[in-house]
Design an enzyme around this catalytic site. Structure first.
Site, PDB file in Angstrom:
ATOM      1  CD  GLU A 296     -32.193 -11.012 -26.797  1.00 10.48           C
ATOM      2  OE1 GLU A 296     -31.759 -11.930 -26.368  1.00 10.48           O
ATOM      3  OE2 GLU A 296     -32.227 -10.689 -27.982  1.00 10.48           O
ATOM      4  CG  ASP A 370     -27.376  -9.782 -31.502  1.00  9.13           C
ATOM      5  OD1 ASP A 370     -26.418 -10.139 -30.828  1.00  9.13           O
ATOM      6  OD2 ASP A 370     -28.371 -10.826 -31.340  1.00  9.13           O
ATOM      7  CD  GLU A 398     -27.027 -15.175 -32.689  1.00 11.54           C
ATOM      8  OE1 GLU A 398     -26.412 -14.918 -31.671  1.00 11.54           O
ATOM      9  OE2 GLU A 398     -28.232 -15.034 -32.669  1.00 11.54           O
TER      10      GLU A 398
HETATM   11  C1  GCV Z   1     -27.949 -15.606 -25.170  1.00 10.25           C
HETATM   12  C2  GCV Z   1     -28.803 -12.436 -29.719  1.00 10.25           C
HETATM   13  C3  GCV Z   1     -29.007 -14.304 -29.555  1.00 10.25           C
HETATM   14  C4  GCV Z   1     -29.599 -14.878 -28.201  1.00 10.25           C
HETATM   15  C5  GCV Z   1     -28.785 -14.430 -27.066  1.00 10.25           C
HETATM   16  C6  GCV Z   1     -28.496 -12.825 -26.960  1.00 10.25           C
HETATM   17  C7  GCV Z   1     -27.714 -12.158 -26.155  1.00 10.25           C
HETATM   18  O1  GCV Z   1     -30.013 -12.018 -29.215  1.00 10.25           O
HETATM   19  O2  GCV Z   1     -29.766 -14.452 -30.658  1.00 10.25           O
HETATM   20  O3  GCV Z   1     -29.327 -16.175 -28.538  1.00 10.25           O
HETATM   21  O4  GCV Z   1     -29.086 -14.853 -25.920  1.00 10.25           O
HETATM   22  O5  GCV Z   1     -28.156 -12.145 -28.208  1.00 10.25           O
HETATM   23  O6  GCV Z   1     -26.601 -11.904 -26.389  1.00 10.25           O
HETATM   24  O7  GCV Z   1     -27.992 -12.145 -24.823  1.00 10.25           O
END
Ligand code: GCV
Length: 706
Positions: A296, A370, A398
């Protein structure tokens, strides 16, 4: 002026309420067994253990339980580790001591000089502390203390919270206020919260904390911040909690003034070695680094044509002289890879099995996408026998309604831990992979992305405290039953009254399936709204990366719905052991809870209950709503068992959850109905709004979304 009511303080006390027991007979029995406390050893850990016992016992028994100077008195509680105890006490404990590891403990009724005592001991002082918390839990849950012989050790070495806390105190995916860490006031100002945080963690066996976000800021590694980290490490140390930091891979450039962060570059290698030295000078028991690399948008070794092994091993070499470890995350997927996102981490990491240094552990999320309300277990757990794999669960919600929805997550954790990878045939559960018992790894670990912030009640929702608690208990022993954990938590947090405990426990256990049903039944996943992931957004299709769009995951069209990951589709099933692959591949044997995760099926496909897929799915959404309705009515009956404030908080939150469950049902069904072209079946309520309305909702300031 704002003032804290007594019950707001109860919220703050988590499961360490220590309020006076209701049953006076029980109090009398306990008192007759515990006249006072005798401590052996004088470490800070023994001191905090003794203080905790005094606090807890005095509170629960309603009388001061003090420290005695020696064990002449009848019925004392003796605490001390093996190295401080008298030989004549130890001599009868040989077999118990052999059974425990360094963090384990023994709680036992003993007779010494013809007097009866209760002994809490272990090989180390931290073991004693864990024993003390366990003993307090016995009293909190009204257990008998006459014939004690508890011999227990954690089954996993690294039991760690991951805080996704930014240096500006916002918390990525945090729904309970701002970060606990007050960087501006540290190192000189030690907030009482830090101590209470350590107490709470130690009480459930958590022994590590990563203070900052995996989307890391390199500044945490500068002296200015390390001084503050050191202050926190000093607070946590007596409680057996080590501090870890995330390491931004490009830190040598950002704070080191180098031109590159290439792990093959001699200056870079040296920079990390010096950085490790600097950290350990301040914090001799520093745990190590957690790294999110080439994921990411985070920098990583691939920026320099190197791979995950190169990156992880370089950091591992820097930490090795100090016994530090690297937790290298496997949460990777790329917009340049056209393959199913669910397959990418496995594809990238499995070829590296056995190539990481001994002090590297690879941290894998519980599922391949996720942190969804339900995911099949991550195929990596069954595929890297030569590499220690660390579980990453998300405690913060989340994708599960933030801190507004009551969802008891240990039920989800247990489902994952019990899943059978079949790596060495039947009985190769995920729990056995991560506790190292299947492959005999030296380091074993489990991480939970924390749901803690500076809200008075720590977690935003009073019941979200149970998720922190339950994570810790399962980290200690991944074979525990989530129902038993719920019961312990309820008794410690609210009341031992069985008219309260049993119905509310039932409500907690049901809550996970409820959220699956009203959000993503039958294997649907990742259909939350964009960015913040709050509320439904199955229609979202305009994001730059295909795998960020819900339409990528549900693939609804007039022919049906679901992601074909079978061997005729993306063949993600092929990443599992043959027995598991076969089960998921065949639509007849694939568990219905995972159906649309693995298969694209027609709207008329017949479910096991005889319903068509469309009708069955609609009914599941309705079931989810109804379950929340039931949770709310269960809670309504609990008023007399709970203080006013917590009762009202939970009541209001359940009402919101009910409305949001309806929102999920209506928005998803209206959207999918465009493809199915079918009426809602009997039993499903009419939508509360139009699809246009649901699609128009925007949440620009949703929390947790930096
Ligand atoms: C910390 C998901 C979440 C992100 C998070 C990512 C990860 O994509 O939306 O906020 O980033 O996981 O675990 O690195």
């Amino acid at each position: 002026m704002l003032s804290l009511t007594a019950s707001a303080q109860e919220d703050y006390k988590l499961w360490l309420q220590y309020r006076k027991l209701q049953d006076s007979e029980l109090i009398a029995t306990y008192k007759s067994k515990i006249n006072g406390i005798v401590t052996f050893g004088n470490s800070e850990t023994i001191q905090v253990a003794s203080k905790e016992l005094q606090l807890g016992l005095s509170g629960m028994l309603g009388t001061t339980i003090g420290v005695h100077q020696n064990i002449a008195t009848e019925n004392t509680l003796i605490i001390g580790s093996k190295s401080s105890l008298k030989e004549d006490i130890l001599k009868n404990l040989k077999s118990e001591l052999e059974q425990i590891n360094d963090e384990g403990y023994i709680i036992k009724n003993i007779s010494f000089n013809n007097k009866n005592h209760i002994l809490i001991t272990g090989k180390t002082d931290v073991g004693v502390l864990y024993g003390v918390f366990n003993f307090l839990r016995l009293i909190q849950t009204n257990k008998a203390i006459e014939k004690l012989r508890i011999v227990d050790s954690p089954k996993i070495n690294l039991r760690i919270l991951n805080h996704w806390d930014n240096l500006n105190r916002t918390v990525e995916r945090g729904y309970a206020g701002f970060s606990l860490w007050n960087w501006q006031k540290l190192p000189d100002f030690i907030d009482q919260r830090y101590i209470d945080y350590a107490r709470a963690n130690a009480s459930i066996g958590i022994n590590g904390t990563v203070l900052n976000n995996v989307n890391a800021n390199a500044l945490i590694l500068t002296p200015h911040y390390l001084e503050k980290v050191e202050a926190l490490a000093n607070v946590f140390r007596p409680y057996g909690i080590k501090v870890y930091l995330t390491a931004r891979f490009s830190a040598p450039i950002e704070i080191g003034g180098l031109k590159t962060a290439d792990p093959y570059d001699a200056q870079v290698i040296n920079w990390w070695k010096e950085k490790a030295k600097e950290i350990y000078k301040r914090i001799p028991d520093f745990g190590g680094f957690l790294v999110k690399a080439n994921s990411e948008g985070q920098p990583g070794p691939q920026n320099y044509g190197r791979n995950h092994v190169d990156g992880a091993n370089m950091l591992a070499d820097a930490l090795a002289p100090f016994s530090g470890i690297v937790m290298w995350r496997a949460f990777v997927y790329s917009e340049h890879d056209a393959d199913d996102r669910a397959k990418q981490a496995y594809n990238e990491f499995v070829p590296y099995d056995g190539k990481f240094r001994d002090n590297v552990i690879v941290q894998v999320k519980n599922g391949a996408i996720d942190f969804q309300p339900r995911e099949p277990f991550h195929p990596m757990f069954g595929a890297m026998p030569k590499t220690p794999l660390m579980m990453e669960f998300q405690i913060t919600q989340e994708y599960l309604g933030f801190s507004t929805h009551l969802v008891y997550l240990p039920k989800l954790y247990q489902e994952v831990l019990e899943s059978d990878t079949y790596r060495l045939g039947k009985g190769s559960s995920v729990a056995k992979i991560i506790d190292g018992s299947l492959d005999h790894h030296k380091i074993t670990g489990i991480a939970g992305v924390a749901n803690i912030g500076n809200d008075i009640n720590w977690t935003g929702h009073p019941f979200a405290q149970a998720n922190w608690y339950g994570f810790g208990r399962l980290a200690w022993n991944p074979y525990l039953d989530s129902g038993e954990i719920a019961e312990e938590w309820l008794r410690s947090t609210f009341s031992n009254d069985e008219n309260f405990v049993y119905p509310v426990k039932e409500m907690m256990l049901q809550s996970r399936e409820a959220v699956v049903n009203y959000m993503t039944p039958l294997g649907l996943h990742h259909i939350m709204d964009t960015g913040h992931h709050y509320g439904p957004g199955p229609w979202v299709s305009n994001l730059s990366r295909p795998e960020w769009n819900p339409v990528y995951y549900h693939k609804a069209d007039k022919n049906g719905i679901g992601f074909d990951r079978s061997k005729t589709g993306s063949n993600a099933t092929g990443q599992y052991a043959p027995e598991v692959a076969k089960m998921f591949d065949n639509v007849a044997t694939c568990p219905e809870k995972d159906l649309l995760w693995f298969h694209h099926l027609s709207w008329d496909y017949k479910l096991k209950n005889g319903q068509t897929l469309w009708n069955g799915m609609a009914l599941k959404y309705q079931e989810g709503v109804d379950e929340v309705g039931k949770m709310a009515s269960t809670w309504d009956k609990m008023e007399k068992h709970v203080d006013k404030q917590r009762f009202n908080e939970v009541k209001m939150l359940l009402n919101i959850q009910y409305k949001e469950a309806q929102w999920w049902r209506d928005a998803c069904l209206l959207y999918f109905q465009q493809f199915s072209g079918k009426e809602l079946p009997k039993g499903v309520e009419k939508p509360t709004q139009t699809l246009d309305y649901f699609q128009s909702l925007k949440f620009p300031f949703a929390p947790g979304n930096n």
